[in-house]
Design an enzyme around this catalytic site. Structure first.
Site: not given
Length: 668
Positions: A335-337, A340
């Site tokens: 996951v991107d930070k 998200t």
């Protein structure tokens, strides 16, 4: 077409008529055993040799009705089998046709009628179930608005929704459906977006917010500038995607199709050999009937349609059966930070002044002036804060040079301004940081993103922004683990200290920080080399390479984004993070149902074949058990339509009868 014509052309008319004829035949046969036999029956004596009058087969009126039942139920089956054969396909219809015709030839009219009657019921059940499993698509079509109120020549005009023109102002009143995709130019209101995002709680909307066709106003009065009409609306794209996805085949289904192309001819060869070896024609025909892989053929597609339909009703778009099947194997999620795990709306938190000749607003002014030409997500936050402080940039910088992973260099009124991390200072030969590195480290430890500002080689200060962690991020990670995901990985371009702060708060298993786009790609590839099936969740821009190489690319908050809906393997229409573990859990449920259906189908065929050779399984009994297995497979797949715990569906107000075909919704 009136009701009677619809019934005649419906899937249940043939089995109903055939069933009535079978009942009439049984009634006449019962009467034939009474004293009325000779008055109700026409007899034809078939010469059997020397004693034609003593050895005769009687073709009664009861037999005539039984034959008629077989013809009514079987003529479409025969036509379908012949058409398939002309296309060099030996299918189930051909097996049933040969068995039924063979039964008629040998005078076994009951077996012929029973086989075709039961098979036609199976067809009707399959058709009815497919319609039921496609209910999500029907609901999406149903929520499409019929009319719109537009402002034309200063007056309100009610017109068909498909006639709204781009750029027109559409009025949305309390209780009305939004007829277009658009941007609110005036008014406030609450919009029920369940048809798009699967979330039934209305969302407050005001000026500059976006609304989508098919959503419903729950209060207020809105003026909406139409930016998407007809086939260009988000709802139309969703309908199109669901249609395609439900028809797309999974790998297992493709394998079963290839298997059946060999299996069906194999059954025919087995039946022929059995007939030649034993001389028992009835046994050979019975093998043809019970060898039909009907339940096997329907077991996969019905589960796929049900699973994808269930997902669509909950605001989860899955591109097709192949991606549904792959999603069930996901063991690692990257996951991107920003946007998200965090809300994606960073706020300026600190301005640290390191030059005694300047004040806070001066540092902010230089930072905003440099960021005015940057595409970085945090640039907007710094500029907005500068405008609020009255020192917002005027115009744009002369030149902006992005330095990937480090920051940017801008030409502001002939002065070189650097804004970024300590590595950027070193690259441009700035060794005296006036304590900026220490200040940046302290801010990062607090979960903030620091950016050092330098003007003409002199460090003047540090600005820091922070993005709030989503409330449901920790629960999402926990649910992913519960769904069978063994590793949740954060891939971010932010600093390690910031990433660790977010990771600790959310329960992330592994953190990779200060990453360039190619670094994210390499991280996903490494997870795959470790044996993981990887899902990548990102915004589709900086994360594009990683999304492309991942086994499953997931787009968050795809409502209104044509690119996300069309290109993502899974598109989560709302910003609800919990949809991600929900989609994986649903995929696992669907694949489990597929496996169960295959086992049920194969066991049924094996037991029936064994029963035929052992004796006791007749042609009609075999078909009855066979259709029973089809019914079991259907009921098993229908379980997927039940809402899982915590999932959301369309609100009751949006479950209205469909008044237009999909083509009309799509603007066709």
């Amino acid at each position: 077409m009136n009701k009677f014509q619809k019934w005649v052309h419906g899937s249940w008319s043939i089995p109903l008529v055939s069933g009535i004829l079978i009942l009439v035949s049984f009634g006449l046969k019962h009467l034939a055993d009474s004293a009325w036999n000779r008055t109700l029956s026409a007899q034809w004596w078939i010469d059997a040799g020397e004693h034609a009058t003593s050895t005769a087969n009687v073709f009664t009126l009861a037999d005539a009705f039984m034959l008629a039942a077989a013809v009514v139920a079987g003529y479409k089956i025969v036509i379908s089998g012949i058409r398939a054969l002309t296309g060099k396909i030996i299918g189930i219809d051909l097996l049933v046709s040969i068995a039924a015709i063979g039964a008629v030839i040998i005078g076994n009219f009951w077996e012929a009628a029973a086989v075709t009657f039961l098979f036609s019921i199976g067809h009707a059940l399959e058709a009815a179930t497919m319609n039921k499993t496609r209910s999500a698509l029907a609901e999406l079509v149903a929520v499409a608005p019929d009319t719109a109120i537009v402002l034309r020549d200063g007056e309100q005009q009610e017109i068909p929704a498909r006639l709204v023109r781009m750029g027109e102002i559409v009025l949305v009143k309390n209780g009305a459906k939004v007829p277009v995709d658009g941007q609110i130019v005036a008014g406030t209101g609450a919009i029920d977006e369940a048809s798009i995002t699967g979330e039934s709680i209305p969302v407050e909307k005001s000026k500059s917010d976006h609304v989508f066709a098919g959503t419903v106003s729950r209060g207020g009065f809105l003026q909406v500038l139409a930016t998407g009409i007809g086939a260009d609306t988000t709802l139309a794209r969703i309908i199109h995607r669901v249609e395609e996805a439900q028809d797309a085949k999974a790998k297992t289904q493709a394998f079963m199709d290839r298997f059946s192309t060999w299996y069906t001819p194999g059954v025919m060869v087995l039946a022929i050999l059995t007939g030649l070896i034993t001389g028992d024609v009835v046994l050979a025909l019975t093998l043809l009937v019970i060898g039909c892989p009907g339940a096997l053929v329907i077991s996969i597609p019905i589960a796929i349609v049900a699973g994808i339909g269930r997902a669509a009703r909950n605001g989860i778009l899955i591109k097709g059966g192949e991606y549904l099947e792959t999603s069930a194997k996901i063991s690692a999620v990257a996951v991107d930070k920003t946007g998200t795990l965090t809300e994606g709306r960073p706020q300026l938190t600190d301005v640290v002044v390191l030059d005694a000749a300047l004040d806070r607003t001066e540092v902010l002014r230089w930072a905003a002036a440099a960021e005015a030409g940057s595409e970085h997500p945090l640039a907007r936050t710094i500029m907005d804060s500068a405008y609020e402080a009255g020192v917002g940039p005027e115009g744009i910088p002369g030149e902006v040079i992005p330095v990937p992973g480090k920051g940017i260099v801008s030409d502001v009124a002939g002065q070189r301004v650097l804004i970024g991390n300590p590595a950027l200072l070193l690259q441009y030969g700035i060794t005296k940081d006036a304590g900026a590195t220490s200040a940046a480290h302290e801010l990062a430890s607090a979960g903030k993103t620091p950016m050092i500002v330098a003007v003409d080689g002199r460090v003047i200060g540090v600005v820091a922004v922070a993005d709030k962690i989503r409330e449901d991020a920790p629960e999402m990670v926990a649910r992913l683990h519960a769904a069978g995901v063994t590793k949740v990985v954060m891939l971010t371009g932010d600093t390690l200290l910031v990433a660790e702060s977010i990771g600790k708060a959310t329960g992330i298993d592994e953190i990779h920080a200060s990453m360039l786009p190619e670094d994210k790609l390499n991280a996903v590839a490494q997870l795959q080399r470790e044996g993981h099936t990887v899902a990548m969740v990102g915004d589709g821009v900086n994360d594009a390479p990683a999304l492309a190489i991942a086994d499953i690319g997931v787009a968050m908050g795809a409502a209104g984004s044509a690119v996300a809906v069309e290109t993502a393997d899974i598109a989560l229409m709302g910003d609800n993070l919990l949809k991600l573990p929900e989609s994986i859990s649903l995929a696992k449920r669907t694949v489990n149902v597929m496996k169960q259906n295959i086992v049920i189908s194969l066991i049924t065929v094996v037991l029936l074949v064994a029963g035929v050779f052992a004796g006791g399984v007749t042609m009609s009994l075999g078909m009855l058990v066979h259709e029973g297995s089809v019914l079991v497979v259907i009921i098993n797949a229908m379980r997927l339509l039940r809402n899982a715990q915590g999932a959301t569906t369309l609100s009751e107000s949006q479950r209205t009868p469909a008044r237009r075909e999909t083509a009309e919704v799509m603007g066709g």
